[in-house]
Design a protein around this motif. Sequence first.
Motif, PDB file in Angstrom:
ATOM      1  N   THR A 139      -4.927   6.635   9.086  1.00 44.40           N
ATOM      2  CA  THR A 139      -6.119   6.959   8.036  1.00 44.40           C
ATOM      3  C   THR A 139      -6.719   8.248   8.669  1.00 44.40           C
ATOM      4  OG1 THR A 139      -7.480   5.593   9.260  1.00 44.40           O
ATOM      5  CG2 THR A 139      -6.267   4.667   7.400  1.00 44.40           C
ATOM      6  N   ARG A 140      -7.089   8.454   9.988  1.00 45.07           N
ATOM      7  CA  ARG A 140      -8.147   9.380  10.539  1.00 45.07           C
ATOM      8  C   ARG A 140      -7.180  10.794  10.829  1.00 45.07           C
ATOM      9  NH1 ARG A 140     -12.787   7.609   8.955  1.00 45.07           N
ATOM     10  NH2 ARG A 140     -12.835   5.521   9.617  1.00 45.07           N
TER      11      ARG A 140
ATOM     12  N   LYS B  23      -3.988  11.322   9.575  1.00 41.45           N
ATOM     13  CA  LYS B  23      -3.138  11.404   8.644  1.00 41.45           C
ATOM     14  C   LYS B  23      -1.732  11.621   8.925  1.00 41.45           C
ATOM     15  CE  LYS B  23      -6.853  11.604   5.885  1.00 41.45           C
ATOM     16  NZ  LYS B  23      -7.021  10.669   4.961  1.00 41.45           N
TER      17      LYS B  23
ATOM     18  N   SER C 264     -12.141   3.160  -1.382  1.00 40.94           N
ATOM     19  CA  SER C 264     -12.040   3.850   0.019  1.00 40.94           C
ATOM     20  C   SER C 264     -10.573   3.460   0.597  1.00 40.94           C
ATOM     21  CB  SER C 264     -13.042   3.522   0.940  1.00 40.94           C
ATOM     22  OG  SER C 264     -12.734   4.151   2.306  1.00 40.94           O
ATOM     23  N   SER C 265      -9.608   4.483   0.541  1.00 38.69           N
ATOM     24  CA  SER C 265      -8.333   4.293   0.973  1.00 38.69           C
ATOM     25  C   SER C 265      -8.214   3.905   2.317  1.00 38.69           C
ATOM     26  CB  SER C 265      -7.323   5.396   0.529  1.00 38.69           C
ATOM     27  OG  SER C 265      -7.834   6.525   0.875  1.00 38.69           O
ATOM     28  N   GLN C 266      -9.058   4.814   2.976  1.00 44.77           N
ATOM     29  CA  GLN C 266      -9.210   4.712   4.458  1.00 44.77           C
ATOM     30  C   GLN C 266      -9.453   3.347   4.927  1.00 44.77           C
ATOM     31  OE1 GLN C 266     -11.338   7.732   6.591  1.00 44.77           O
ATOM     32  NE2 GLN C 266      -9.838   9.436   6.014  1.00 44.77           N
ATOM     33  N   LYS C 267     -10.477   2.823   4.371  1.00 43.19           N
ATOM     34  CA  LYS C 267     -11.196   1.341   4.856  1.00 43.19           C
ATOM     35  C   LYS C 267     -10.072   0.471   4.441  1.00 43.19           C
ATOM     36  CE  LYS C 267     -14.873  -1.841   3.871  1.00 43.19           C
ATOM     37  NZ  LYS C 267     -16.372  -1.923   3.181  1.00 43.19           N
TER      38      LYS C 267
ATOM     39  N   THR D  48       0.918  -1.163   0.083  1.00 43.42           N
ATOM     40  CA  THR D  48      -0.051   0.098  -0.046  1.00 43.42           C
ATOM     41  C   THR D  48       0.883   1.272   0.105  1.00 43.42           C
ATOM     42  OG1 THR D  48      -0.003   0.138   2.524  1.00 43.42           O
ATOM     43  CG2 THR D  48      -1.962  -1.188   1.590  1.00 43.42           C
TER      44      THR D  48
ATOM     45  N   LEU E 284      -6.878   0.824   4.122  1.00 47.23           N
ATOM     46  CA  LEU E 284      -5.558   0.874   4.979  1.00 47.23           C
ATOM     47  C   LEU E 284      -5.926   0.403   6.401  1.00 47.23           C
ATOM     48  CD1 LEU E 284      -4.055   4.194   3.766  1.00 47.23           C
ATOM     49  CD2 LEU E 284      -3.140   2.033   3.416  1.00 47.23           C
ATOM     50  N   LEU E 285      -7.123   0.800   6.809  1.00 42.63           N
ATOM     51  CA  LEU E 285      -7.565   0.330   8.364  1.00 42.63           C
ATOM     52  C   LEU E 285      -7.468  -1.210   8.177  1.00 42.63           C
ATOM     53  CD1 LEU E 285      -8.047   0.938  11.156  1.00 42.63           C
ATOM     54  CD2 LEU E 285     -10.499   1.332  10.504  1.00 42.63           C
TER      55      LEU E 285
ATOM     56  N   ARG F  20      -8.728   6.270  -5.977  1.00 43.93           N
ATOM     57  CA  ARG F  20      -9.986   7.164  -5.311  1.00 43.93           C
ATOM     58  C   ARG F  20     -11.043   7.104  -6.655  1.00 43.93           C
ATOM     59  NH1 ARG F  20     -11.815  12.235  -5.467  1.00 43.93           N
ATOM     60  NH2 ARG F  20     -10.125  12.848  -6.720  1.00 43.93           N
TER      61      ARG F  20
ATOM     62  N   GLY G 216      -3.452   1.755  12.277  1.00 44.93           N
ATOM     63  CA  GLY G 216      -4.379   2.139  10.972  1.00 44.93           C
ATOM     64  C   GLY G 216      -5.216   3.280  11.289  1.00 44.93           C
TER      65      GLY G 216
END
Length: 328
Positions: free
Chosen positions: A125-126, A128, A219-222, A73, A224-225, A214, A121
Amino acid sequence: MSTPSAPAGHPRTFTDRLPSLAEIGPLIALLLACGFFISQSNRFLSFQNLSLILQQTMVVAVIAIGQTLIVLTGGIDLSCGMVMAFGSIIMTKFAVTLGVPPVLAILCGIAASALFGALNGVLITRIKLPAFIVTLGTLNIAFALTQIYSNAESVSNLPDAIMFLGNTFKLGPADVTYGTVLTLLMYGATWFVLRDTVPGRHLYALGNNPEAARLMGLSSQKILLTVYTLAGAIYGIAALLSVSRTGVGDPQAGQTENLDSITAVVLGGTSLFGGRGSISGTLLGALIVGVFRNGLTLIGVSSVYQVLITGMLVILAVAADKLSHRRG
């Protein structure tokens, strides 16, 4: 992700069908290392020694699975070794001191490691924060918690269920541990997921081009988490393998596994820039590290020089990756 195809209207030539250097390089390096140590020690090629290499490699190899997912990633995890050590102390202390049933204690250790992965994660993600800084911080947190909870003392007298993966069975003239079998099964499952499933393709897409991913609606956040949490759980499984191999919960474990796992990943051809690499290459990279450690021990090289050579290997592999990225 894949080898570029020949231009439209032009048939693929024989050279187009050949695997790239990044794909066969780790195998060539492994064969060269084996050839060198065979020439230096007549004990290297024995079945028992080869089995020993697999046993010595399995913990780093499993950690390297989680590290590979993260590196694909475009991230990195410096906390992996200490998260593994924390998980091993949780499962052994719960089983021995608190009297928790062994299977439940193992699950608690894996869950504790997964929570560390989830923490990584969330912070990445949150909030940054850079992965390097986050995992460097959680490395120290995991180390401190491991020392505090264990009182810096090893946990012994473990129940047989926790030790099961360290048991061996005969395969020809060699003794093979069940932990080695589990390691290979985990690599097989990861290979299938990365190669033949939608989540695997999404992971490569995110690492290759986050903006394009994107625009595809990913969803990059989802992702990566999920990846960091899954990697944490994998470190928990590595903790079980470590405990089953050594017979104790060791609070001093995991202090070099972060470097060893990163070395295995980059030696296996996975790019630190993300989006390119394979889990089979990581397995070869882990075997290269194991072969060097074992072979250097057989020929009498001090452990200090083994660490030195490992550091040199990772620098060379990263330099080759950088040059390849520039040419690309």
